[in-house]
Design a protein around this motif. Structure first.
Motif, PDB file in Angstrom:
ATOM      1  N   GLY A 191       0.835  -1.182   0.000  1.00  0.00           N
ATOM      2  CA  GLY A 191       0.000   0.000   0.000  1.00  0.00           C
ATOM      3  C   GLY A 191       0.876   1.240   0.000  1.00  0.00           C
ATOM      4  N   SER A 192       0.666   2.120   0.966  1.00  0.00           N
ATOM      5  CA  SER A 192       1.494   3.323   1.063  1.00  0.00           C
ATOM      6  C   SER A 192       2.684   3.124   1.996  1.00  0.00           C
ATOM      7  CB  SER A 192       0.641   4.491   1.574  1.00  0.00           C
ATOM      8  OG  SER A 192       0.123   4.194   2.866  1.00  0.00           O
ATOM      9  N   LYS A 193       2.780   1.968   2.594  1.00  0.00           N
ATOM     10  CA  LYS A 193       3.843   1.700   3.572  1.00  0.00           C
ATOM     11  C   LYS A 193       5.080   1.143   2.878  1.00  0.00           C
ATOM     12  CE  LYS A 193       3.165  -1.783   6.345  1.00  0.00           C
ATOM     13  NZ  LYS A 193       2.613  -2.571   7.466  1.00  0.00           N
ATOM     14  N   VAL A 194       6.241   1.729   3.151  1.00  0.00           N
ATOM     15  CA  VAL A 194       7.505   1.241   2.606  1.00  0.00           C
ATOM     16  C   VAL A 194       8.035   0.134   3.513  1.00  0.00           C
ATOM     17  CG1 VAL A 194       9.911   1.831   2.111  1.00  0.00           C
ATOM     18  CG2 VAL A 194       8.078   3.411   1.483  1.00  0.00           C
ATOM     19  N   VAL A 195       8.337  -1.016   2.909  1.00  0.00           N
ATOM     20  CA  VAL A 195       8.770  -2.171   3.697  1.00  0.00           C
ATOM     21  C   VAL A 195      10.071  -2.792   3.178  1.00  0.00           C
ATOM     22  CG1 VAL A 195       6.467  -2.769   4.518  1.00  0.00           C
ATOM     23  CG2 VAL A 195       7.268  -3.679   2.322  1.00  0.00           C
ATOM     24  N   GLY A 196      10.546  -2.369   2.006  1.00  0.00           N
ATOM     25  CA  GLY A 196      11.732  -2.983   1.443  1.00  0.00           C
ATOM     26  C   GLY A 196      12.711  -1.969   0.875  1.00  0.00           C
ATOM     27  N   PHE A 197      13.994  -2.158   1.165  1.00  0.00           N
ATOM     28  CA  PHE A 197      15.091  -1.313   0.707  1.00  0.00           C
ATOM     29  C   PHE A 197      15.621  -1.896  -0.600  1.00  0.00           C
ATOM     30  CE2 PHE A 197      19.623  -0.508   0.397  1.00  0.00           C
ATOM     31  CZ  PHE A 197      19.867   0.722   0.978  1.00  0.00           C
ATOM     32  N   PRO A 198      15.549  -1.158  -1.720  1.00  0.00           N
ATOM     33  CA  PRO A 198      16.000  -1.711  -3.002  1.00  0.00           C
ATOM     34  C   PRO A 198      17.511  -1.930  -3.023  1.00  0.00           C
ATOM     35  CG  PRO A 198      15.513   0.626  -3.247  1.00  0.00           C
ATOM     36  CD  PRO A 198      15.080   0.243  -1.855  1.00  0.00           C
ATOM     37  N   VAL A 199      17.917  -3.160  -3.305  1.00  0.00           N
ATOM     38  CA  VAL A 199      19.336  -3.499  -3.257  1.00  0.00           C
ATOM     39  C   VAL A 199      20.105  -2.807  -4.371  1.00  0.00           C
ATOM     40  CG1 VAL A 199      21.000  -5.400  -3.395  1.00  0.00           C
ATOM     41  CG2 VAL A 199      18.858  -5.701  -2.134  1.00  0.00           C
ATOM     42  N   SER A 200      19.519  -2.742  -5.569  1.00  0.00           N
ATOM     43  CA  SER A 200      20.221  -2.156  -6.710  1.00  0.00           C
ATOM     44  C   SER A 200      19.270  -2.095  -7.894  1.00  0.00           C
ATOM     45  CB  SER A 200      21.441  -3.010  -7.085  1.00  0.00           C
ATOM     46  OG  SER A 200      21.018  -4.272  -7.575  1.00  0.00           O
ATOM     47  N   ILE A 201      19.778  -1.606  -8.995  1.00  0.00           N
ATOM     48  CA  ILE A 201      19.130  -1.747 -10.304  1.00  0.00           C
ATOM     49  C   ILE A 201      19.978  -2.744 -11.086  1.00  0.00           C
ATOM     50  CG2 ILE A 201      18.505  -0.644 -12.468  1.00  0.00           C
ATOM     51  CD1 ILE A 201      16.758   0.181 -10.102  1.00  0.00           C
ATOM     52  N   GLU A 202      19.338  -3.751 -11.648  1.00  0.00           N
ATOM     53  CA  GLU A 202      20.066  -4.746 -12.437  1.00  0.00           C
ATOM     54  C   GLU A 202      19.400  -4.912 -13.795  1.00  0.00           C
ATOM     55  OE1 GLU A 202      20.357  -8.397 -10.256  1.00  0.00           O
ATOM     56  OE2 GLU A 202      22.011  -7.667  -9.011  1.00  0.00           O
ATOM     57  N   GLY A 203      20.170  -5.451 -14.717  1.00  0.00           N
ATOM     58  CA  GLY A 203      19.620  -5.692 -16.037  1.00  0.00           C
ATOM     59  C   GLY A 203      20.477  -6.649 -16.827  1.00  0.00           C
ATOM     60  N   TRP A 204      19.909  -7.111 -17.905  1.00  0.00           N
ATOM     61  CA  TRP A 204      20.660  -8.012 -18.770  1.00  0.00           C
ATOM     62  C   TRP A 204      20.103  -7.989 -20.182  1.00  0.00           C
ATOM     63  CZ3 TRP A 204      16.592  -9.724 -15.900  1.00  0.00           C
ATOM     64  CH2 TRP A 204      15.664 -10.557 -16.519  1.00  0.00           C
ATOM     65  N   GLY A 205      21.002  -8.307 -21.099  1.00  0.00           N
ATOM     66  CA  GLY A 205      20.669  -8.615 -22.473  1.00  0.00           C
ATOM     67  C   GLY A 205      21.586  -9.771 -22.826  1.00  0.00           C
ATOM     68  N   LEU A 206      22.054  -9.814 -24.052  1.00  0.00           N
ATOM     69  CA  LEU A 206      23.094 -10.760 -24.434  1.00  0.00           C
ATOM     70  C   LEU A 206      24.393  -9.965 -24.474  1.00  0.00           C
ATOM     71  CD1 LEU A 206      23.527 -13.744 -25.216  1.00  0.00           C
ATOM     72  CD2 LEU A 206      23.408 -13.020 -27.613  1.00  0.00           C
ATOM     73  N   GLY A 207      25.244 -10.182 -23.458  1.00  0.00           N
ATOM     74  CA  GLY A 207      26.483  -9.426 -23.368  1.00  0.00           C
ATOM     75  C   GLY A 207      27.472  -9.829 -24.445  1.00  0.00           C
ATOM     76  N   TYR A 208      28.267  -8.874 -24.929  1.00  0.00           N
ATOM     77  CA  TYR A 208      29.239  -9.203 -25.976  1.00  0.00           C
ATOM     78  C   TYR A 208      30.586  -8.536 -25.728  1.00  0.00           C
ATOM     79  CZ  TYR A 208      28.060  -4.644 -28.153  1.00  0.00           C
ATOM     80  OH  TYR A 208      27.858  -3.300 -28.407  1.00  0.00           O
ATOM     81  N   ASN A 209      31.605  -9.162 -26.292  1.00  0.00           N
ATOM     82  CA  ASN A 209      32.979  -8.662 -26.300  1.00  0.00           C
ATOM     83  C   ASN A 209      33.135  -7.778 -27.535  1.00  0.00           C
ATOM     84  OD1 ASN A 209      35.803  -8.492 -27.001  1.00  0.00           O
ATOM     85  ND2 ASN A 209      36.236 -10.250 -25.673  1.00  0.00           N
TER      86      ASN A 209
END
Length: 460
Positions: free
Chosen positions: A160-178
């Motif tokens: 609801g309006s109550k904050v209960v969790g601290f976001p650890v980070s922003i993460e993401g992925w695709g197909l990583g390349y060299n």
């Protein structure tokens, strides 16, 4: 980090629903309903957000408990987190015991065993609705609405309006390349936005393996113990690729109603079969997390199916070559985005003795130079807080930022599946396809049959 518009986009991220998982390890849950943040627009074309919100500095924990425990689901940042905990102890006198599980050591059973034994860690991780449901029903949730970092993020976990969790980070992925190997092969990543473009690129690279010095085109694992790669992150391709960030529930809603889009699923299966075809077979079927990263880090493959969370592993290995991401483009129509979101949240355990000390530790992580340095430079994360202006140095985090800063992102829905369904039910089907036990039509049939028997989502 200058991520305000990304934060606004991610404020509408559907509450991810895998319990107690390190990149996707799940546990059982009960039923409740949580409320997602209000709808906002996806990011436009900015790479910088004004750092106008600065959480107050917190360098001294409250008097009381002098030792707390944090259970993490990110084994790849274990040492960085322990190092920061040691700095925090020096400054405050409060010892933070860090226990990390993930990769091939499932987080869920470890945390469950700890809780069942009567041990109550002050901080542990949830990945969405079902994990929150378990914590709430067990009386382990602490209201964090009054904490100084709350106004500094748009992706806190809310009931609801109550904050209960601290976001650890922003993460993401695709197909990583060299990048250097891709350039040497004469392949433009911009052409890899459709299935036919992916196939042509793989074929061209495969024909030059000797000249490139590679063993395979793709570094991928689909075997036992790594089903979170396929059954969660892989399935998310089917669930959200190509859909608007704030209007992307079509295919997860279908799945939860025991239905699939057969044409889309077949295209998706053909794409994963292509990845498997051009992977090192030993790594694909019998490899580990370390094997997969090692193949890519040693430049024995051009691509890797992993997210920016492997940056600390790459740093530890001394890897410094340029990297990028292409979409997991399994459609015939062009797709121009990768997946990004807040993957997990810290819960402060109301049953633990050091609740106040846990709150202080999280607040200091946001507000102090040492905490910010830990998140960005040591752990290689994209922090979820607007006041942190440090830029990531990890190659895949920088590649992720290039996509998020222009709003080219797709949502996370893999954790909206019922607990265990992705890893334990769908993951092994990918394993059969990878090992050649089944073909694409059989994969589609087994996947469809599994969805037809899906259990109710515990968060609904």
């Amino acid at each position: 980090m200058k991520l305000k518009k990304l934060m606004l986009a991610l404020a509408t991220t559907t509450m991810l629903a895998a319990t107690f998982a390190g990149c996707g390890n799940s546990a059982s849950s009960n039923t409740t309903t949580t409320q997602a943040p209000a709808t906002t627009q996806a990011p436009a074309t900015t790479t910088q957000a004004p750092a106008t919100t600065q959480a107050p500095a917190t360098t001294q924990a409250p008097a009381g408990v002098k030792e707390i425990t944090l259970v993490s689901n990110k084994i790849e940042i274990d040492q960085a987190l322990k190092d920061y905990a040691a700095i925090y102890e020096q400054k405050t006198g409060v010892k933070v015991n860090v226990k990390s599980y993930g990769g091939e050591t499932p987080y869920a059973p470890a945390l469950t065993a700890m809780l069942n034994s009567g041990t109550e860690p002050e901080i542990f991780v949830i990945e969405g609705t079902s994990g929150y449901t378990d914590a709430k029903n067990a009386g382990r949730v602490t209201d964090l609405s009054d904490q100084p970092w709350v106004s500094d993020t748009d992706v806190a976990y809310k009931d609801g309006s109550k904050v209960v969790g601290f976001p650890v980070s922003i993460e993401g992925w695709g197909l990583g390349y060299n990048k250097a190997l891709l350039d040497k092969a004469g392949v433009d990543p911009a052409t890899m936005d459709t299935f036919s473009g992916m196939k042509a690129a793989f074929e061209k690279i495969d024909s030059q393996k000797a000249a490139l010095g590679i063993d395979a085109v793709v570094s991928m694992v689909a075997g036992s113990g790594m089903t979170w790669v396929t059954g969660l992150h892989g399935v998310n391709d089917y669930l959200s690729l190509g859909l608007p960030y704030n209007d992307s529930s079509k295919y997860i809603d279908m799945m939860l109603n025991k239905q699939v889009d057969t044409d889309r699923l077949t295209a998706f299966a053909n794409y994963y079969n292509l990845l498997f075809q051009y992977s090192n077979k030993n790594t694909l079927t019998a490899g580990t997390y370390d094997t997969q990263i090692g193949d890519f880090a040693n430049q024995k493959t051009v691509f890797i199916h992993q997210g920016n969370w492997i940056d600390p592993n790459l740093k530890e290995l001394g890897i410094n070559f340029d990297m990028g991401y292409v979409p997991h483009a399994f459609l015939d129509t062009p797709t121009d985005g990768i997946f990004a979101g807040a993957p997990s949240w810290y819960i402060v355990n109301a049953k633990a003795p050091g609740v106040n000390e846990a709150k202080a530790f999280l607040a200091a992580m946001v507000s102090t130079p040492e905490g910010q340095d830990y998140m960005v430079n040591k752990a290689g994360m994209l922090p979820a807080f607007k006041s942190i202006t440090l830029q990531p140095t990890g190659p895949l985090s920088k590649a992720l930022l290039a996509w998020t800063s222009t709003g080219k992102i797709y949502a996370w829905h893999q954790n909206d599946m019922p607990n265990g369904f992705g890893m334990n039910t769908l993951g092994p089907i990918f394993g059969q396809l990878a090992s050649g036990q089944i073909d694409v039509p059989k994969f589609v049939q087994l996947f469809t049959d599994a969805v037809a028997n899906i259990a109710p989502n515990p968060g609904t």
